[in-house]
Design an enzyme around this catalytic site. Structure first.
Site, PDB file in Angstrom:
ATOM      1  CG  HIS A   1      -6.771  -1.791  -5.419  1.00 61.54           C
ATOM      2  ND1 HIS A   1      -5.794  -1.648  -6.387  1.00 61.54           N
ATOM      3  CD2 HIS A   1      -6.344  -1.048  -4.370  1.00 61.54           C
ATOM      4  CE1 HIS A   1      -4.827  -0.855  -5.941  1.00 61.54           C
ATOM      5  NE2 HIS A   1      -5.145  -0.467  -4.716  1.00 61.54           N
TER       6      HIS A   1
ATOM      7  CG  ASP B   1      -6.946   1.729  -1.738  1.00 60.86           C
ATOM      8  OD1 ASP B   1      -6.012   0.982  -2.051  1.00 60.86           O
ATOM      9  OD2 ASP B   1      -6.761   2.926  -1.406  1.00 60.86           O
TER      10      ASP B   1
ATOM     11  CG  HIS C   1      -2.775  -2.165  -0.596  1.00 59.40           C
ATOM     12  ND1 HIS C   1      -2.149  -2.262  -1.827  1.00 59.40           N
ATOM     13  CD2 HIS C   1      -3.563  -1.054  -0.679  1.00 59.40           C
ATOM     14  CE1 HIS C   1      -2.536  -1.264  -2.604  1.00 59.40           C
ATOM     15  NE2 HIS C   1      -3.400  -0.523  -1.937  1.00 59.40           N
TER      16      HIS C   1
ATOM     17  CE1 TYR D   1      -3.515   5.709  -7.995  1.00 64.80           C
ATOM     18  CE2 TYR D   1      -1.777   5.278  -6.411  1.00 64.80           C
ATOM     19  CZ  TYR D   1      -2.994   5.862  -6.739  1.00 64.80           C
ATOM     20  OH  TYR D   1      -3.677   6.603  -5.792  1.00 64.80           O
TER      21      TYR D   1
ATOM     22  CE1 TYR E   1       2.384   3.236   2.887  1.00 63.90           C
ATOM     23  CE2 TYR E   1       2.917   4.253   0.787  1.00 63.90           C
ATOM     24  CZ  TYR E   1       2.361   3.222   1.503  1.00 63.90           C
ATOM     25  OH  TYR E   1       1.774   2.160   0.855  1.00 63.90           O
TER      26      TYR E   1
ATOM     27  CG  ASN F   1       0.048   7.321   1.612  1.00 62.57           C
ATOM     28  OD1 ASN F   1       0.815   7.503   2.546  1.00 62.57           O
ATOM     29  ND2 ASN F   1       0.329   6.521   0.605  1.00 62.57           N
TER      30      ASN F   1
END
Ligand SMILES: O=C(O)c1cc(C(=O)O)oc(=O)c1
Length: 301
Positions: free
Chosen positions: A31, A257, A33, A157, A49, A262
């Site tokens: 996981h 992640d 991005h 999610y 965002y 955020n």
């Protein structure tokens, strides 16, 4: 196009430490991005965002530094259903990355085929209100039925408080279903309590449902933070993740992640996040399943 980051945005940690925990051969960061870069892959107009850029080259450098072999790149909500940055990263990865896209009901079969060829193996449904607008359940079900024949799965999610209302929808999905970040439990509540109990029941009674045991840095209330060499970070999250790893060893995934969208409180040292893993997967066998066997089965077979 020029983008201005959301006020208070925390950029990812530069110069992460080398993990002390040596990842097993073939380990997958399942996981993570990519963000933009915005001048090449603009952020979506409907985004909630605006992040800092986080390119595929930076992600692949982190992969190599931490000792991972491969990545699963998950479409971030700041790119909406424009999967170009994701697909570009997959194509540049030399087979070392698979992806989870976000699609809407207008996606064509040709577009799905093209994404599949690039390495996309799932689609993400987001129920976290601060991240995505509401999509009617029948539309999501229609999408799930479109992607099922490709052998793709659905990534969901959501926040733990919303599980009672979403339970019937999730358990009716026709594919493998992967839950992001353990369904975001409130870790100040007991692991044996009714809230996490409902999540455990869902996993126990539905063998197509998997969980990512990721994001202690997001869920922790007590810390300590994965900074300054801390080897026992995020103590309050450990019982939740460890319980899932030990109870469902063949249906758990782990990811960094990165670049950690955020986060408000601190930005973790990704090397120390890797050092968190043996706290939740204490044996070599559990580590191999979590980091190698499970992601390889789901994404590379
Ligand atoms: O909690 C979050 O803010 C968050 C956001 C996103 C995204 O924007 O895609 O993805 C995640 O895995 C977590």
């Amino acid at each position: 196009m020029e983008f201005t980051k959301t006020p208070g945005w925390l950029d990812w940690y530069t110069g992460p430490s080398k993990p002390r925990f040596q990842l097993p051969a073939g380990a997958v960061d399942a996981h993570c991005h990519v963000f933009g870069p915005g001048d090449k892959f603009p952020y979506a107009p409907e985004r909630k965002y605006t992040p800092c850029d986080a390119s595929k080259e930076q992600l692949f450098a982190l992969r190599d530094h931490l000792g991972f072999d491969k990545n699963v790149i998950v479409q971030a909500t700041c790119h909406g259903s424009d999967n170009r940055a994701l697909v570009d990263a997959l194509k540049a990865s030399n087979g070392k990355a698979k992806g989870v896209a976000t699609v809407n009901r207008n996606v064509t079969d040709a577009e799905l085929q093209e994404m599949h060829a690039a390495g996309v193996r799932g689609t993400r449904f987001n129920f976290v209100k601060r991240l995505a607008d509401f999509t009617p359940r029948e539309v999501l079900l229609e999408i799930a039925n479109r992607i099922a024949p490709l052998g793709w799965h659905v990534v969901i999610y959501f926040e733990a408080v919303d599980l009672p209302e979403l339970y019937d929808f999730f358990t009716a999905l026709p594919t493998t279903v992967v839950v992001d970040h353990m369904g975001r439990p409130d870790v100040s509540k007991p692991v044996t309590g009714p809230e996490f109990g409902l999540f455990l029941k869902m996993m126990r009674e539905h063998s197509n449902i998997w969980s990512k045991v990721s994001c202690p840095e997001r869920l922790s209330v007590s810390g300590p933070k994965a900074l300054n060499g801390e080897q026992h970070a995020y103590q309050d999250v450990v019982p939740f993740a460890k319980h899932l790893v030990e109870t469902f060893p063949d249906r758990v995934l782990w990811g960094t992640d990165w670049p950690h969208p955020n986060l408000k409180d601190h930005m973790p040292d990704d090397g120390l996040l890797v050092d968190y893993i043996p706290q939740i997967a204490p044996t070599a066998e559990l580590q191999r399943k979590l980091l190698v066997d499970n992601p390889t089965r789901l994404y590379w077979s």
